[in-house]
Design an enzyme around this catalytic site. Structure first.
Site, PDB file in Angstrom:
ATOM      1  N   SER A  28       0.789  -1.227   0.000  1.00  0.00           N
ATOM      2  CA  SER A  28       0.000   0.000   0.000  1.00  0.00           C
ATOM      3  C   SER A  28       0.822   1.277   0.000  1.00  0.00           C
ATOM      4  O   SER A  28       0.387   2.300  -0.507  1.00  0.00           O
ATOM      5  CB  SER A  28      -0.948   0.001   1.208  1.00  0.00           C
ATOM      6  OG  SER A  28      -1.861  -1.076   1.117  1.00  0.00           O
ATOM      7  N   THR A  29       2.017   1.241   0.597  1.00  0.00           N
ATOM      8  CA  THR A  29       2.814   2.460   0.711  1.00  0.00           C
ATOM      9  C   THR A  29       4.248   2.205   0.282  1.00  0.00           C
ATOM     10  O   THR A  29       4.719   1.064   0.249  1.00  0.00           O
ATOM     11  CB  THR A  29       2.818   2.980   2.164  1.00  0.00           C
ATOM     12  OG1 THR A  29       3.394   1.982   3.014  1.00  0.00           O
ATOM     13  CG2 THR A  29       1.402   3.281   2.638  1.00  0.00           C
TER      14      THR A  29
END
Length: 209
Positions: A28-29
């Protein structure tokens, strides 16, 4: 977001006639690491792995779209876990059905799902049934809310200082949006202006792109 894929098989020729096991990895990041997923996908024989760093809720996944464009009948898409692929259960089912239409199978390493097997297909069909059940429940609640709103008459007002009735209408607008209704259709259903619908959705924290 990362916008590249890696070749695990040295000297791969995209025009070769052999079928491929293709991996898709996502975190996600940018500060998260893809190594765990990449190792798992390599260990199960993925010859090509598309990878990107992007939120699970994002609709913009260039590597996912690139992978889909590269798929050929007979290929297999492999992920480490189901939540690496779809934004939601509904989105996951849409993607796997899209793979199936292309003659491509799908498997998840951790979830022990393989649609090339009869048991894997059964599990996936159960997922489809659950998704349909969820959609029906949301639809029933939405229609019940609409009926209550109609009985109480037109509801207006600005997002700040909304009455309880207006807050209920805002929740209905949010539910309709989740069902895939556009702002114009929501406005028609609620007998509201599009400006009011935008305000209601903003009040509920819904981002309209």
């Amino acid at each position: 977001m990362i916008v590249h894929y890696i070749h695990i098989l040295v000297g791969f020729n995209e025009h070769t006639s052999s079928f491929m096991r293709i991996g898709y990895a996502r975190v996600s990041t940018f500060d998260q690491n893809l190594d765990l997923q990449l190792n798992a996908l390599q260990n199960v024989g993925c010859e090509k792995i598309f990878q990107e760093k992007v939120s699970g809720t994002s609709k913009e996944r260039p590597q996912l779209q690139m992978m889909i464009a590269h798929l050929r009948s007979g290929d297999e898409v492999v992920v480490w876990k189901l939540d690496r692929l779809g934004r939601s259960l509904t989105h996951l089912i849409e993607l796997v059905n899209q793979f199936s239409d292309k003659g491509v199978s799908f498997s998840s390493v951790n979830d022990k799902i393989d649609t090339s097997t009869s048991s894997g297909k059964l599990i996936f069909h159960l997922f489809c049934s659950l998704a349909e059940y969820e959609r029906n429940i949301i639809r029933e609640r939405t229609m019940a809310g609409l009926e209550v709103a109609r009985l109480k008459g037109k509801l207006g007002g600005k997002p700040k200082g909304l009455t309880e009735e207006a807050k209920n209408t805002a929740r209905i607008a949010e539910s309709l949006h989740k069902e895939g209704y556009g702002v114009k259709m929501i406005a028609a259903q609620l007998n509201k202006s599009r400006t009011t619908v935008y305000k209601y959705l903003a009040y509920r924290g819904v981002n309209i792109n």
